[in-house]
Design a protein around this motif. Structure first.
Motif, mmCIF file in Angstrom:
data_model
loop_
_atom_site.group_PDB
_atom_site.id
_atom_site.type_symbol
_atom_site.label_atom_id
_atom_site.label_comp_id
_atom_site.label_asym_id
_atom_site.label_seq_id
_atom_site.Cartn_x
_atom_site.Cartn_y
_atom_site.Cartn_z
ATOM 1 N N SER A 37 0.857 0.009 1.063
ATOM 2 C CA SER A 37 0.552 -0.641 2.340
ATOM 3 C C SER A 37 -0.938 -0.526 2.614
ATOM 4 O O SER A 37 -1.572 0.463 2.239
ATOM 5 C CB SER A 37 1.306 0.034 3.496
ATOM 6 N N THR A 58 -1.270 -5.030 9.320
ATOM 7 C CA THR A 58 -0.736 -4.346 8.145
ATOM 8 C C THR A 58 -0.241 -5.334 7.097
ATOM 9 O O THR A 58 0.382 -6.341 7.423
ATOM 10 C CB THR A 58 0.458 -3.448 8.551
ATOM 11 N N ASN A 60 2.218 -5.005 3.769
ATOM 12 C CA ASN A 60 3.118 -4.138 3.017
ATOM 13 C C ASN A 60 3.508 -4.795 1.709
ATOM 14 O O ASN A 60 3.876 -5.972 1.685
ATOM 15 C CB ASN A 60 4.397 -3.857 3.808
ATOM 16 N N ARG A 61 3.452 -4.017 0.662
ATOM 17 C CA ARG A 61 3.986 -4.455 -0.620
ATOM 18 C C ARG A 61 5.515 -4.468 -0.489
ATOM 19 O O ARG A 61 6.100 -3.570 0.108
ATOM 20 C CB ARG A 61 3.550 -3.469 -1.703
ATOM 21 N N HIS A 64 8.030 -1.384 0.044
ATOM 22 C CA HIS A 64 7.263 -0.165 0.288
ATOM 23 C C HIS A 64 7.167 0.112 1.786
ATOM 24 O O HIS A 64 7.165 -0.808 2.604
ATOM 25 C CB HIS A 64 5.878 -0.260 -0.337
ATOM 26 N N LYS A 65 7.051 1.391 2.123
ATOM 27 C CA LYS A 65 7.019 1.799 3.521
ATOM 28 C C LYS A 65 5.826 2.696 3.820
ATOM 29 O O LYS A 65 5.865 3.510 4.736
ATOM 30 C CB LYS A 65 8.310 2.525 3.885
ATOM 31 N N ASP A 66 4.770 2.544 3.050
ATOM 32 C CA ASP A 66 3.606 3.403 3.215
ATOM 33 C C ASP A 66 2.813 3.102 4.487
ATOM 34 O O ASP A 66 1.858 3.809 4.797
ATOM 35 C CB ASP A 66 2.696 3.281 1.990
ATOM 36 N N ASP A 67 3.248 2.090 5.244
ATOM 37 C CA ASP A 67 2.580 1.794 6.512
ATOM 38 C C ASP A 67 2.726 2.938 7.512
ATOM 39 O O ASP A 67 1.899 3.096 8.396
ATOM 40 C CB ASP A 67 3.078 0.478 7.117
ATOM 41 N N ASN A 71 -1.035 3.059 8.858
ATOM 42 C CA ASN A 71 -1.285 2.581 10.223
ATOM 43 C C ASN A 71 -1.879 3.643 11.141
ATOM 44 O O ASN A 71 -2.901 3.396 11.786
ATOM 45 C CB ASN A 71 -0.013 2.005 10.846
#
Length: 129
Positions: A37, A58, A60-61, A64-67, A71
């Protein structure tokens, strides 16, 4: 500028690159670093009329939840340092438990604080030059 934070027994690597008045932050670690992200935070006056805040956008790939990492780091840095802050995050832990995820998320405030400290030091050094 770079530093490492331990979270749930995993090393999280943070690279900070000042870019004029703005900054780029890369957060990676776990079992497999990647770009999951990316968050861009732009500082602004708070909508409440008191203090400062930031608007965060944001990317996001898929899957994926890297946000949840990118953020808040971008938001804090943009607000405190009054700069555009971009944070790209990718932390993967194989078969992560809820406790491991919580521990990694709990590292976010310390990461944001350290990024701000490094940027402040860089600004002070630039002012002396």
């Amino acid at each position: 500028m770079e530093f490492t934070v331990d979270a749930a027994g995993y090393a999280l690597f943070v690279d900070v690159m000042p870019m004029g008045d703005d900054c780029l932050i890369a957060l990676r670690g776990g079992d497999k670093a990647h770009v999951g992200s990316t968050a861009m935070a732009i500082p602004r006056a708070s909508l409440s009329g008191a203090g400062r805040s930031a608007t965060v956008s944001t990317l996001n790939r898929t899957g994926h939840k890297d946000d949840f990492l990118a953020n808040p780091i971008a938001h804090v840095v943009a607000t405190r340092m009054d700069c555009v802050a971009v944070c790209a995050a990718g932390v993967h832990v194989d078969d992560a438990t809820p406790e491991q995820i919580a521990a990694i998320q709990a590292a976010v405030p310390a990461i944001a604080d350290r990024v701000c400290e490094l940027l402040e030091e860089a600004r002070q050094e630039a002012g002396r030059a």
